[in-house]
Structures are given as structure tokens and as C-alpha cells.
Write an enzyme that holds these catalytic residues in place. Structure first.
Site, PDB file in Angstrom:
ATOM      1  N   ASP A 214      41.007  34.401  43.878  1.00 31.11           N
ATOM      2  CA  ASP A 214      41.985  35.360  44.369  1.00 31.11           C
ATOM      3  C   ASP A 214      42.983  34.679  45.304  1.00 31.11           C
ATOM      4  O   ASP A 214      42.598  33.860  46.151  1.00 31.11           O
ATOM      5  CB  ASP A 214      41.244  36.481  45.109  1.00 31.11           C
ATOM      6  CG  ASP A 214      42.143  37.620  45.514  1.00 31.11           C
ATOM      7  OD1 ASP A 214      42.702  38.276  44.620  1.00 31.11           O
ATOM      8  OD2 ASP A 214      42.283  37.859  46.740  1.00 31.11           O
ATOM      9  N   GLU A 273      44.593  32.464  40.693  1.00 34.81           N
ATOM     10  CA  GLU A 273      45.655  33.450  40.844  1.00 34.81           C
ATOM     11  C   GLU A 273      46.618  32.861  41.865  1.00 34.81           C
ATOM     12  O   GLU A 273      46.379  32.917  43.069  1.00 34.81           O
ATOM     13  CB  GLU A 273      45.112  34.792  41.348  1.00 34.81           C
ATOM     14  CG  GLU A 273      46.232  35.836  41.454  1.00 34.81           C
ATOM     15  CD  GLU A 273      45.929  36.974  42.419  1.00 34.81           C
ATOM     16  OE1 GLU A 273      46.510  38.055  42.247  1.00 34.81           O
ATOM     17  OE2 GLU A 273      45.137  36.764  43.360  1.00 34.81           O
TER      18      GLU A 273
END
Length: 558
Positions: A214, A273
Site C-alpha cells: 500500500d 501501489e
């Protein structure tokens, strides 16, 4: 070729499974509820293992399932090495991994390293320890400004709206890029770095095959005083030396992670990401010495437009070739409006409404959305992507042709972006996180016996698994057939564009003779003589004619 080399080649191929994988993203709290509490759980996922296998996917990616106060849908993690008790136990997790592995499905889990929950033991310790304590050094604490420190250290804003600093009881302030319940970690601290290595080993030892990282571009920061203002930050290029984003030194962290990944056989995989400025910056995350693969999100903000798709495909395949990685294709995920809805919205200023933000903010007026058109285009776009080299990420429910759910009242919403007034995808991300419909009728459409934590609209029934299962031409049948054929289409990682004579029609060939044709326009496209046969169509293709908003796959003649 000697017999001794055969096992080695097979092992190498197994280790490279991620390069051409179809990965199905599961948002655990909205997938399947086994105990009737309205929240999806790990046993619920395990109960649907046969369904996942029937899709023909290679892996599942689980969004966070860790203990969390749900200030941000689970991305506020209170314990990185456990399962939220509302979602199950570690034993349940192990059983799920075994169930998926026995069906040939890999398991990828989300790691959230930029911040913890404010309920994390470290942060609670930091609050109790006070100014100048070692515990506070794991986070980003600063003194305030003003006469008595009553003002925040800077004017930085949170992505979810409001100030990016929160004052604690003793007067200090801590930084949170996201929700106030998500304090940022200090990645210059050796304990932070060491603890995440422990976390990666913990899940790898339990059989996890890979990790989705993330906001991978945000970990390391240069917080040398004096801290810049927001306007000063905006003037600093994000070229590796920005104080907050995409710093070159973040790859020192990932080099250590890569050592952990490579210590397993086969090596554990990772995908970043990373919202960065240029292909060159993204390539750093996809390098073999770093995370190995990085998401390409270009299609999340593209119109259903042939020129845009061709440019994005060409550029991303070139980037992948330059890094030695493979690219990732994605049309929907847990953070954006579902692509069936994006593609069915009325034009705004000559272009499709980006991510549906205006449509959602307006309450989802039906007269602005052509549901049939949106789904037709979504099916065509998905079939186009599944024919491409690289890995493809599918988001739960897109195989059912689900649209975004806009009819969610303020009292029912859960996204912190909505409550903090952030200009973040309309009214927030709840509309793509509504629990899935498994049955056309019954309590919560088969999601669970106790209802669903977000409201499901009546039209969900027509999109339920049991309403589509085995129905010729259904979106579910299309996905299953495409994934069944994909193994034959994916010979290697190259393609060749074929001129169609039309700006609104794309056609490409794979080296093994397969072709993919997508008609982005409204007028039918004549294929002409083909050295093969149309084996799959996203719409009602007839012979050598491809209707508008349709993709066909052509297999070489036997």
C-alpha cells in the site's frame, strides 16, 4: 536439453507465476459472511473457494484482514501479525490458504507500511510515554507553532480532508497523511524497519505467496527542520528528493524486503501501489532489486477510447520491457468507481466523467447512466485486457457485471473521505465496496444471514452468482471462458499491432497467432478474411462482423 535442466526450467517458470497471472482482489469484509454478523470474513472466503477456482484465476489478493477499528476500511492496522477477530483467527487464515492452494490458487496479502492504526500498541505506548520518549520516535511527532504551540507544525493537509496534524493531550502534534486514526510511521527508525521484516517473514512462513504494498511511494520522508509549507512542497519536483513522496531512499527499504522475499523457494512476490510522476520513477519499484512489479493505474482514469487504450498499452509494455518486469492491467479496484459505471456515464465536456465522481456526488441519477452501454463496454475492455501480455487484476464483483452503488445515505456511509469532506472520488469509495450478491433472493442476496454492512440495491438480484451461473452470454460465463482460453493465448509477453483502417478499432496479434480486436466505436467493423476462427466475443459478434463496443478473440485455424 538434458533431463537435469528440465526440473530447473520448471522451477523457474513456477517462480515467475506472477508475470502473466490473473489476480482476483477480495475485499474481505464484503465478500462472504459466514457467521451472520453483516461483515465478510475469512471462513466466508474459504466457503467460496470452489467458486474462485471455477473462475480460473491464478491468485487472490486480500485487502487488509488485520485487527482494525475500521477508520479506513481496514487500512488502519492495529496488529500486522494477526486476524481481526470479527473476520476469524489465524487458524482460519491457515485453513483458507490451504484450501486455495489445494485448488491451485496463490495468496497475496496487503501490507500497509506507511502508517498504523492509532490503536496499535506502538502508538498507544507513544501517547503514554510523552515528549522526548523513544516510543514517539517510531512516529512523526513535532512541537506546534504559535505562542503556546497551539497551531500545527505546518499547513499540510490530509488526503482525506482536514489538517494533516493532530494534537495530543500533552500538546505535541503527530502527522497523518490519511485519516487522523492513521499516524504515519517514521521509516528512519531501525525498529520500524526491523518489525516489518518480521511481518513479511510471519506471513511468508504461513504460506503467503506475495504482497501488495500500500502507498509504496510514501514510506521514507525528509523531515529536516524547518518543514516546508504546502505551497513550497508543491514546487518541489517529485524526482527522488521530495520531502514526502517517491524518495530514492525508499528503495533501501525494499532492497531489504527483497532479501527476505528471495530467501524463500519460490521467492515471494510483491507489487507496488506507487502513484508516481513518470514511467522512469515507476520502473524503480518494478526492478528486480526492489519490489519486482508496480501497478499501472493508467486505465483507471482513461475513457473508453481506442487512442487512449493504445497509447497506454504501448507505453506500459515498453516500461515493463525496460525493467524486466511485467506490467499490470486493472480497470476496477476498492478505491475507484466500478468501470461498468464509468463507461456508461453521459459525456461531460466532451469526455467521460472521470471515475464517476460527479455522478456519485449528484446522488447517482439514473438518467445520466446508461447501464447497458456501460456493461457492454466493460465486457469489451476486460476481454481486451485479458488478451494482453502481463498480469491482470480483477476486482470482486466485476465478473458479475456489477455497477457502482450510489444510493447510500450519509448515515450508512463508512469511508472517512466522506466524513472529512475530502474531494475524493465523489462521496467516497463505499459504492464499490458493497457486499456481493450470491443469490438472487434471500437475506442480503446470500452474502450472510444477518444482512450486509453496506446497503445492497434491489437490482443486485439480477447480478447474483446463481442468476448468472451457467447462463450462456452472461458476464460470469464470459469471464470463465476468457480465463479458460487465456492459457492458450499467453505464449509470451509480446504483441504486434495490426492496422484496421479505423481510429476507433484496435487489433493486435500475439506471436502464437491469436488476435484480439476491439471496436470502440458504434459502427460495425468487418474483419475481412481471417486465418482463424472467432472463439470468444464480449458481445453478439456475427461471423466476420464486430459490433460496436465489442471485443473478439480469434484463434489460429487448427
Amino acid at each position: 536439453m538434458t533431463d537435469a535442466l528440465v526440473p530447473d526450467i520448471a522451477n523457474q517458470k513456477a517462480a515467475q507465476w506472477w508475470r502473466q497471472a490473473v489476480v482476483y482482489q477480495i475485499y474481505p469484509r464484503s465478500f462472504a459472511d459466514s457467521d451472520g454478523d453483516g461483515i465478510g470474513d475469512i471462513p466466508g472466503i474459504m466457503s467460496r473457494a470452489d467458486y474462485l477456482a471455477s473462475l480460473g484465476i491464478d491468485a487472490v489478493w486480500l485487502s487488509p484482514f488485520y485487527p482494525s477499528a475500521l477508520a479506513d476500511g481496514g487500512y488502519d492496522v492495529a496488529d500486522y501479525r494477526d486476524v481481526d477477530p470479527r473476520l476469524g483467527t489465524l487458524a482460519d487464515f491457515d485453513a483458507m490458504v490451504a484450501a486455495l492452494h489445494s485448488r491451485g490458487i496463490k495468496v497475496v496479502v496487503d501490507i500497509v507500511p506507511n502508517h498504523t492504526s492509532d490503536q496499535h500498541a506502538w502508538f498507544q505506548e507513544a501517547l503514554a510515554a510523552g515528549r522526548g520518549s523513544a516510543a514517539r520516535e517510531r512516529y512523526i511527532f513535532r512541537e506546534g507553532t504559535g505562542v503556546d504551540g497551539e497551531l500545527p507544525p505546518t499547513d499540510w493537509q490530509s488526503t482525506f480532508g482536514g489538517a494533516g496534524w493532530e494534537r495530543v493531550e500533552d500538546g505535541q502534534w503527530y502527522y497523518h497523511h490519511f485519516a487522523v486514526e492513521q499516524p504515519d510511521l517514521n521509516w528512519a527508525h531501525p525498529e520500524v524497519r526491523a518489525d516489518f521484516l518480521t511481518t513479511l517473514r510471519f506471513w511468508s512462513d504461513r504460506g503467503v505467496d506475495g504482497f501488495r504494498i500500500d502507498v509504496a511511494h510514501m514510506l521514507t520522508k525528509d523531515l529536516t527542520e524547518p518543514l516546508p509549507s504546502t505551497s513550497q512542497l508543491e514546487e518541489i519536483p517529485r524526482d527522488g528528493n521530495h520531502p514526502l513522496f517517491d524518495r530514492d531512499d525508499v528503495h533501501e527499504v525494499y532492497a531489504g524486503w527483497r532479501e527476505v522475499f528471495n530467501s524463500y523457494d519460490p521467492p515471494r512476490t510483491a507489487v507496488a501501489e506507487a502513484w508516481v510522476e513518470t514511467p522512469e520513477r515507476r520502473a524503480k519499484y518494478a526492478s528486480a532489486d526492489s519490489l519486482g512489479q508496480a501497478f499501472n493505474f493508467d486505465l483507471l482514469v482513461a475513457d473508453f477510447d481506442a487512442a487512449q487504450f493504445r497509447t497506454i498499452i504501448t507505453d506500459n509494455l515498453a516500461q515493463a520491457a525496460a525493467t524486466g518486469s511485467s506490467t499490470t492491467w486493472v480497470l476496477s479496484n476498492h478505491d475507484v468507481t466500478r468501470h461498468a459505471t464509468r463507461y456508461g456515464l453521459a459525456p461531460l465536456n466532451g469526455r467521460t466523467v472521470k471515475q464517476g465522481t460527479e455522478w456519485i456526488a449528484a446522488g447517482g441519477p439514473e438518467d445520466a447512466l446508461d447501464r447497458e452501454l456501460g456493461l457492454r463496454r466493460a465486457r469489451a475492455a476486460t476481454l481486451l485486457l485479458l488478451g494482453l501480455p502481463g498480469s491482470t487484476y480483477l476486482y470482486q464483483g466485476e465478473e458479475l457485471g456489477l455497477h457502482e452503488v450510489a444510493a447510500i445515505t450519509p448515515e450508512q456511509r463508512q469511508d472517512p473521505a466522506f466524513f472529512r469532506g475530502a474531494d475524493y472520488d465523489g462521496l467516497g469509495r463505499d459504492g464499490c465496496r458493497v457486499p456481493l450478491p450470491w443469490t438472487a433472493s434471500g437475506s442480503s442476496f446470500g452474502f450472510g444471514s444477518g444482512g450486509a454492512h453496506l446497503p445492497q440495491p434491489a437490482w443486485f438480484g439480477a447480478h447474483a452468482v446463481d442468476a448468472l451461473d451457467g447462463v450462456e452470454g452472461s458476464t460470469l460465463s464470459l469471464y470463465r471462458r476468457a480465463l479458460e482460453l487465456r492459457g492458450e493465448l499467453q505464449a509470451d509477453e509480446e504483441l504486434r499491432w495490426i492496422d484496421t483502417g479505423r481510429d476507433d478499432v484496435l487489433r493486435y496479434a500475439r506471436p502464437n497467432g491469436w488476435e484480439v480486436v476491439t471496436n470502440f466505436g458504434s459502427e460495425p467493423f468487418e474483419l475481412g478474411p481471417i486465418a482463424g476462427v472467432v472463439v470468444l466475443s464480449s458481445g453478439e459478434a456475427s461471423g466476420a462482423t464486430v459490433p460496436g463496443d465489442t471485443t473478439v478473440w480469434i484463434a489460429p485455424a487448427v
